[in-house]
Design a protein around this motif. Structure first.
Motif, PDB file in Angstrom:
ATOM      1  N   LYS A  69       0.873  -1.167  -0.068  1.00  0.00           N
ATOM      2  CA  LYS A  69      -0.080  -0.131   0.026  1.00  0.00           C
ATOM      3  C   LYS A  69       0.903   1.390   0.157  1.00  0.00           C
ATOM      4  O   LYS A  69       0.570   2.157  -0.718  1.00  0.00           O
ATOM      5  CB  LYS A  69      -0.874  -0.046   1.225  1.00  0.00           C
ATOM      6  N   TRP A  70       1.727   1.141   0.827  1.00  0.00           N
ATOM      7  CA  TRP A  70       2.793   2.534   0.720  1.00  0.00           C
ATOM      8  C   TRP A  70       3.631   2.649  -0.467  1.00  0.00           C
ATOM      9  O   TRP A  70       3.931   3.760  -0.637  1.00  0.00           O
ATOM     10  CB  TRP A  70       4.011   2.323   1.768  1.00  0.00           C
ATOM     11  N   THR A  71       3.785   1.857  -1.342  1.00  0.00           N
ATOM     12  CA  THR A  71       4.363   2.069  -2.638  1.00  0.00           C
ATOM     13  C   THR A  71       3.465   2.443  -3.802  1.00  0.00           C
ATOM     14  O   THR A  71       3.632   2.502  -4.822  1.00  0.00           O
ATOM     15  CB  THR A  71       5.021   0.962  -3.064  1.00  0.00           C
ATOM     16  N   ILE A  72       1.902   2.739  -3.355  1.00  0.00           N
ATOM     17  CA  ILE A  72       1.074   3.065  -4.379  1.00  0.00           C
ATOM     18  C   ILE A  72       1.246   4.717  -4.822  1.00  0.00           C
ATOM     19  O   ILE A  72       1.523   5.508  -3.890  1.00  0.00           O
ATOM     20  CB  ILE A  72      -0.509   3.029  -3.729  1.00  0.00           C
ATOM     21  N   SER A  73       1.168   4.931  -5.909  1.00  0.00           N
ATOM     22  CA  SER A  73       1.807   6.242  -6.257  1.00  0.00           C
ATOM     23  C   SER A  73       0.831   7.578  -6.220  1.00  0.00           C
ATOM     24  O   SER A  73       1.201   8.507  -6.179  1.00  0.00           O
ATOM     25  CB  SER A  73       2.459   6.239  -7.714  1.00  0.00           C
ATOM     26  N   ASN A  74      -0.520   7.010  -6.459  1.00  0.00           N
ATOM     27  CA  ASN A  74      -1.405   8.218  -6.372  1.00  0.00           C
ATOM     28  C   ASN A  74      -1.603   8.799  -4.942  1.00  0.00           C
ATOM     29  O   ASN A  74      -1.421   8.139  -3.973  1.00  0.00           O
ATOM     30  CB  ASN A  74      -2.702   7.645  -7.187  1.00  0.00           C
ATOM     31  N   GLN A 108      -1.886   8.174   7.554  1.00  0.00           N
ATOM     32  CA  GLN A 108      -2.233   6.714   7.914  1.00  0.00           C
ATOM     33  C   GLN A 108      -1.073   5.881   7.661  1.00  0.00           C
ATOM     34  O   GLN A 108      -0.881   5.031   8.448  1.00  0.00           O
ATOM     35  CB  GLN A 108      -3.539   6.212   6.791  1.00  0.00           C
ATOM     36  N   MET A 109      -0.152   6.131   6.699  1.00  0.00           N
ATOM     37  CA  MET A 109       0.915   5.297   6.415  1.00  0.00           C
ATOM     38  C   MET A 109       2.068   5.474   7.867  1.00  0.00           C
ATOM     39  O   MET A 109       2.330   4.457   8.300  1.00  0.00           O
ATOM     40  CB  MET A 109       1.710   5.608   5.135  1.00  0.00           C
ATOM     41  N   TYR A 110       2.165   6.658   8.246  1.00  0.00           N
ATOM     42  CA  TYR A 110       3.005   6.995   9.462  1.00  0.00           C
ATOM     43  C   TYR A 110       2.469   6.188  10.398  1.00  0.00           C
ATOM     44  O   TYR A 110       3.330   5.648  11.449  1.00  0.00           O
ATOM     45  CB  TYR A 110       2.982   8.527   9.795  1.00  0.00           C
ATOM     46  N   GLU A 111       1.071   6.362  10.646  1.00  0.00           N
ATOM     47  CA  GLU A 111       0.626   5.785  11.906  1.00  0.00           C
ATOM     48  C   GLU A 111       0.831   4.134  11.731  1.00  0.00           C
ATOM     49  O   GLU A 111       1.102   3.363  13.022  1.00  0.00           O
ATOM     50  CB  GLU A 111      -1.177   5.892  12.098  1.00  0.00           C
ATOM     51  N   GLU A 112       0.889   3.581  10.483  1.00  0.00           N
ATOM     52  CA  GLU A 112       0.840   2.025  10.409  1.00  0.00           C
ATOM     53  C   GLU A 112       2.398   1.689  10.832  1.00  0.00           C
ATOM     54  O   GLU A 112       2.759   0.728  11.325  1.00  0.00           O
ATOM     55  CB  GLU A 112       0.492   1.673   8.987  1.00  0.00           C
ATOM     56  N   ILE A 113       3.207   2.848  10.204  1.00  0.00           N
ATOM     57  CA  ILE A 113       4.723   2.229  10.516  1.00  0.00           C
ATOM     58  C   ILE A 113       4.795   2.274  12.101  1.00  0.00           C
ATOM     59  O   ILE A 113       5.663   1.248  12.629  1.00  0.00           O
ATOM     60  CB  ILE A 113       5.672   3.572   9.947  1.00  0.00           C
TER      61      ILE A 113
END
Length: 594
Positions: A69-74, A108-113
């Protein structure tokens, strides 16, 4: 979610089937480990130990999903990338990296990290699995993943997450989530574990990319920030080290140390850093500052350390095999017991460094400054020390066999007990040097300066000393058998009781030299200047004195058995001939001594 439930259901069925066949064991508590080395972990009952496998599988699947998910570009981070990135980065990535405030869509990505990486340090086997997944998965783009994680890392380094307000404080949110699972862990621990784990992943991505032609230019990681014209040194990594070690001394090294190999630390400022036992093999630390750093036992094999400053650092026991240390500042460093074999130390500053018991075999020390350096018991076999400065250095008991010391300056150095057999010392300055019991057998010292050198007990047999200077040197009792000293200047030198049997002293300057009781059996003294030389009690049997100048020489009690002399030999002014023994009959008749 359905995938997770099906896996849990399958494991529960297997578990129930297994326990129906045997008695339930007694329960003991064990620690749950989910790919991390935790701070404090929840205690679980052995009767539900099967949950550990579920937990690990679920954690890794969550991580895999997140990486994809983190590598999705849009901008929404919810749809897949159609194609791999080639050329410029997507606009949202550029915004993420370049703009100070993180876009809300990335929170959301930061929280998942934090959720995935905040409960302990990643273990090496898990890191290997993650990298295998990144490399083999068709759904994860390494370049995009790198930029996402690098953006997080930069923000973490600036304290953006831990300094946030309570509503946006991700370490605090993670702490509250873990508390509901009875996992007790501090706020700083969560923040440090998360940041260091991201750092580990970035280091591994960098190392992988540098081995891939299509990625090496796209993925370049600077853990301490990229140096620029305004800031020669970068201190970001040092702040991270100190922040991590606030929890426990050596915390950074124990967690990240093994993953630093091949990293890019050029121009990094790491003064006073504690990096004990870290692995910097193959890393680039050129022009870095590591003054006063604790680098004991560090692995620097093949590292680029050119121009780096290690002043007063502790490098004892470090492995620097094949490292590039050209022009490095190692003044006053502790390198005792270190391995510097095959290292390049040309033009390095090792002034007053401790290199005792260090392995420097085959090292390049050309033009290095080793003034007053402690090299006692060091292994310098086949090292290149040509033109090096070793003024006042301690080389006692060192192994210098086959070393190249051409034109080196060893004035006032201590070489007592050192092994210099087969060494090359052409034009070397050995004046006022201590050479007690030094082994110089088969060494080449052509045109070397040994003025006032202390050579008592030294071995110089088979050495080549053509054109060497020995002004004021003490060679009493020295083994100079079969040595080549033709055209050497030994004026005023003390050679009493020395062994010069078979020595070549043709055309040597021996004005006032003391050969009393020396062994000159079969020595070649033809053409030498022995004016005023003291040869009383010397063994001149089978020696060759043809055309030697003997004016004022003292031959009292000398053994002249089967000695060779010239037909036009000048004997006027020679003293002690009447008490000399075994004078050839022909010479007696010539001198009227019968």
């Amino acid at each position: 979610m359905s995938t997770y439930l099906s896996q849990v259901w399958q494991l529960l069925r297997n578990y129930v089937r297994d326990i129906s066949l045997q008695e339930m064991p007694k329960t003991t508590s064990v620690e749950t480990k989910v790919g991390l080395s935790p701070g404090k972990t929840i205690k679980v009952n052995k009767s539900v130990k099967f949950a550990q496998g579920i937990q690990e599988d679920l954690w890794f699947q969550r991580l895999q999903e997140s990486l994809e998910k983190w590598t999705i570009s849009n901008s929404s981070l919810t749809s897949k990338i159609g194609d791999r990135i080639s050329g410029p980065l997507p606009s949202d990535l550029c915004l993420t990296v370049c703009i100070g405030v993180a876009p809300r869509r990335h929170r959301q990505m930061y929280e998942e990290i934090y959720d995935l990486l905040g409960n302990g340090a990643l273990k090496s086997e898990i890191v290997n699995q993650i990298m295998e997944l990144v490399v083999t998965s068709q759904k994860i783009d390494p370049e995009v993943l790198f930029w996402r994680l690098e953006d997080f890392y930069r923000r973490w380094c600036q304290g953006e997450f831990i300094d946030a307000t309570p509503d946006d404080n991700l370490p605090q949110k993670t702490k509250l989530k873990l508390a509901t699972q009875n996992i007790a862990i501090g706020l700083r621990q969560i923040d440090i574990y998360t940041g260091l784990n991201v750092l580990i992943l970035l280091l591994e991505l960098h190392r992988y990319a540098q081995e891939q032609d299509e990625l090496k230019e796209k993925i370049t990681f600077y853990p301490s920030a990229q140096p620029d014209t305004d800031n020669f040194f970068t201190s970001q990594l040092l702040r991270i080290i100190n922040y991590s070690d606030a929890l426990d001394i050596g915390n950074f090294s124990s967690i990240v140390g093994q993953f630093l190999k091949g990293g890019n630390f050029r121009n990094a400022y790491l003064g006073d850093a504690n990096l004990t036992g870290a692995d910097f093999s193959g890393a680039d630390l050129s022009l870095a500052y590591l003054g006063d750093a604790n680098l004991t036992g560090v692995n620097f094999i093949g590292a680029n350390l050119s121009g780096a400053n290690f002043g007063d650092a502790n490098l004892s026991g470090a492995n620097l095999t094949g490292a590039n240390l050209t022009g490095a500042d190692l003044s006053s460093t502790n390198l005792s017991g270190a391995n510097l074999s095959c290292a390049n130390l040309s033009r390095a500053d090792l002034n007053r460094a401790d290199l005792s018991s260090t392995n420097l075999s085959r090292a390049d020390l050309n033009r290095a400054d080793l003034s007053r350096t402690d090299l006692s018991s060091a292994d310098l076999n086949r090292a290149d020390l040509s033109n090096a400065i070793l003024f006042g250095a301690n080389l006692s008991e060192a192994n210098l066999s086959n070393v190249n010391l051409n034109h080196a300056d060893l004035c006032r150095a201590d070489l007592s007990g050192a092994n210099l057999s087969h060494a090359i010392l052409n034009g070397t300055n050995l004046s006022d040097t201590i050479l007690f019991s030094t082994n110089l057998s088969d060494a080449i010292l052509m045109a070397a300066d040994l003025s006032y050198a202390k050579l008592n007990g030294a071995k110089l047999n088979n050495a080549r000393l053509n054109g060497a200077m020995f002004l004021g040197a003490d060679l009493s009792g020295v083994d100079l058998s079969r040595v080549s000293l033709n055209e050497a200047d030994l004026s005023g030198v003390i050679l009493s009781e020395a062994n010069l049997s078979g020595a070549d002293l043709t055309d040597a300057i021996l004005f006032g030299t003391d050969f009393s009781y020396a062994n000159l059996n079969s020595a070649n003294l033809s053409g030498s200047n022995l004016s005023g030389a003291i040869l009383n009690g010397a063994n001149l049997s089978h020696s060759n004195l043809s055309y030697a100048i003997l004016n004022g020489a003292d031959l009292s009690d000398a053994n002249m058995e089967k000695m060779t002399w010239g037909k036009k030999q000048q004997w006027e002014g020679v003293r002690g001939l009447k008490t000399a023994v075994n004078v050839p009959e022909a010479l007696k008749e010539e001198l009227g001594l019968n």
